[in-house]
Design an enzyme around this catalytic site. Sequence first.
Site, PDB file in Angstrom:
ATOM      1  N   LYS A 195      -4.900   2.446 -21.221  1.00 29.14           N
ATOM      2  CA  LYS A 195      -5.770   1.292 -21.031  1.00 29.14           C
ATOM      3  C   LYS A 195      -6.717   1.586 -19.868  1.00 29.14           C
ATOM      4  O   LYS A 195      -6.327   1.548 -18.703  1.00 29.14           O
ATOM      5  CB  LYS A 195      -5.000   0.006 -20.722  1.00 29.14           C
ATOM      6  CG  LYS A 195      -5.920  -1.235 -20.859  1.00 29.14           C
ATOM      7  CD  LYS A 195      -5.452  -2.430 -20.055  1.00 29.14           C
ATOM      8  CE  LYS A 195      -5.999  -2.453 -18.667  1.00 29.14           C
ATOM      9  NZ  LYS A 195      -7.479  -2.654 -18.575  1.00 29.14           N
ATOM     10  N   GLU A 269       0.836   4.632  -8.349  1.00 29.91           N
ATOM     11  CA  GLU A 269       0.008   5.037  -7.209  1.00 29.91           C
ATOM     12  C   GLU A 269      -0.817   3.815  -6.831  1.00 29.91           C
ATOM     13  O   GLU A 269      -1.705   3.395  -7.578  1.00 29.91           O
ATOM     14  CB  GLU A 269      -0.903   6.222  -7.525  1.00 29.91           C
ATOM     15  CG  GLU A 269      -1.582   6.711  -6.259  1.00 29.91           C
ATOM     16  CD  GLU A 269      -2.678   7.739  -6.500  1.00 29.91           C
ATOM     17  OE1 GLU A 269      -2.823   8.636  -5.650  1.00 29.91           O
ATOM     18  OE2 GLU A 269      -3.402   7.627  -7.503  1.00 29.91           O
ATOM     19  N   CYS A 303      -8.680   5.156  -2.668  1.00 33.95           N
ATOM     20  CA  CYS A 303      -7.478   4.642  -2.016  1.00 33.95           C
ATOM     21  C   CYS A 303      -7.021   5.501  -0.847  1.00 33.95           C
ATOM     22  O   CYS A 303      -6.235   5.041  -0.014  1.00 33.95           O
ATOM     23  CB  CYS A 303      -6.351   4.463  -3.026  1.00 33.95           C
ATOM     24  SG  CYS A 303      -6.033   5.930  -4.015  1.00 33.95           S
ATOM     25  N   GLU A 401      -6.767  -3.650   2.218  1.00 32.88           N
ATOM     26  CA  GLU A 401      -7.511  -2.602   1.529  1.00 32.88           C
ATOM     27  C   GLU A 401      -8.801  -3.216   0.982  1.00 32.88           C
ATOM     28  O   GLU A 401      -8.770  -4.036   0.063  1.00 32.88           O
ATOM     29  CB  GLU A 401      -6.701  -2.004   0.385  1.00 32.88           C
ATOM     30  CG  GLU A 401      -7.423  -0.842  -0.284  1.00 32.88           C
ATOM     31  CD  GLU A 401      -6.635  -0.233  -1.430  1.00 32.88           C
ATOM     32  OE1 GLU A 401      -6.664   1.004  -1.578  1.00 32.88           O
ATOM     33  OE2 GLU A 401      -5.997  -0.984  -2.181  1.00 32.88           O
TER      34      GLU A 401
END
Length: 498
Positions: A195, A269, A303, A401
Amino acid sequence: MSHENSTLLPAVRSFLSAPKQLLIGGEWVDAKDGRTFDTVNPSTEEVLVQVAHASAVDVDRAVVAARTAFEAGSPWSKMTPRNRSHLLWRIGDLIDAHAEEFAQLEALDNGKRVEAARDGDVAISAELFRYFAGWATKMEGTSIPMSVPGREFHAYTRREPVGVVAGIVPWNFPLLMACFKIVPAITAGNTVILKPAEQTPLTALRLGELLLEAGVPAGVVNILPGFGDTGAALVDHHGVDKVAFTGSTEVGKKIAAAASGNLKKVSLELGGKAPNIIFNDADIEAAIAGAVLGGYFNEGQCCVNGSRLYVQRGVFDQVVEGVAAAARAIKVGDGFDPASHMGPLVSKEQHEKVLGYIRGAVAEGAVLNAGSADAVGDRGFFVAPTLITSVNEQMAVQTDEIFGPVVTAIPFDTEDEVVAAANNTVYGLAAGVWSQNIGTAHRVGARLRAGTVWLNTWHADDVTLPRGGFKQSGWGRELGSFGLDDYTELKTVIAELR
């Protein structure tokens, strides 16, 4: 849905000339309920093409196709490791042959510069297939001696595929993240349902075409564009044996909880808020360049970017001035413009989120040494590279973040002080240290709680190296030889010798 860019390849124009479908069981099909969504160029805010939106019914169709392709007796199950290796290598060569096409699609759909996509994302994607092609013939077990008086046994282990793997990937490296999930999975003999992110489905769909062209059997790789409902249906499905997810920690927690239904294997992750530590004795010129790369790479949408900059007080002003000057020199613009150094953020939602963090920091008394709390230009989702000082460890801009070109800088005095600050986060994906004292660099690097630690560099990487995080930055590792562990089951076999 205009595509006025005169530099577009005919193949790209052709790809965008018709609505995109789902790949299920080796066939391109519409969503069962006919739903579609628009994918948008973040540089122009223009619709590129309509894409099929997979529902739970389509997920079920894909799971059946993937299970059928996996089961004993199928062409995929009977393919020898050597032939699987040759197939992987062939796919890598096909990606190289279509590199410019992939790069243009990535620039259109994600916003990143064509050159960066071609020389980075696309080139590494091709190399992933070639690297793992070598592992397809090396899925080895071990022979283990047993000690049973009066009886003799032969005991050994086998590495076997997990089964049907659901890969759910983000929008910051669309093609590369798709390959991160597909390549190790099929190397080990699994089948896959991918996906792609709803913001950036195009390169995954083009990859699907190349996989069929290369000879990947029907049902081995299925591609289901869609939104969160599509991903949730995959995670919930009891016919899925493993979920491999890259994305936010918040979503990762939901996936871990949902996977408990049939105790499917999960690798994650997740988010990061990497500390980048510069000591007084660092090579300051190199450290400044590293801080700029570490902070603003991929429009800040990475990231492992070093978004928390800690600089020892003796060189703090020098480093801040250097990073700010470099940030101000970065030209923000369309990814097809050769003069651009940085493209837009991926979506309107991300654009508003990042600007909101900058405005919030300014409202709390922070200082903008570079960048702006305002959008760049009158269309597109552009944000200027931003450096913020006069922040504290409690501000949202320091703890969350952000996933945009935003770096905070805080001075420190002692090693113990900076290690404590660097580790004071729920994340543990990456970190970095700059010091010309080899003892300092390695000692501090060993104290940092992160899956990857760079010493006197940033973003140095290779497909041979494992990637993953500590704490709430994830479970498991991707790439390298370790990247196959989460895609295999270890079977113990014991035979009595009579």
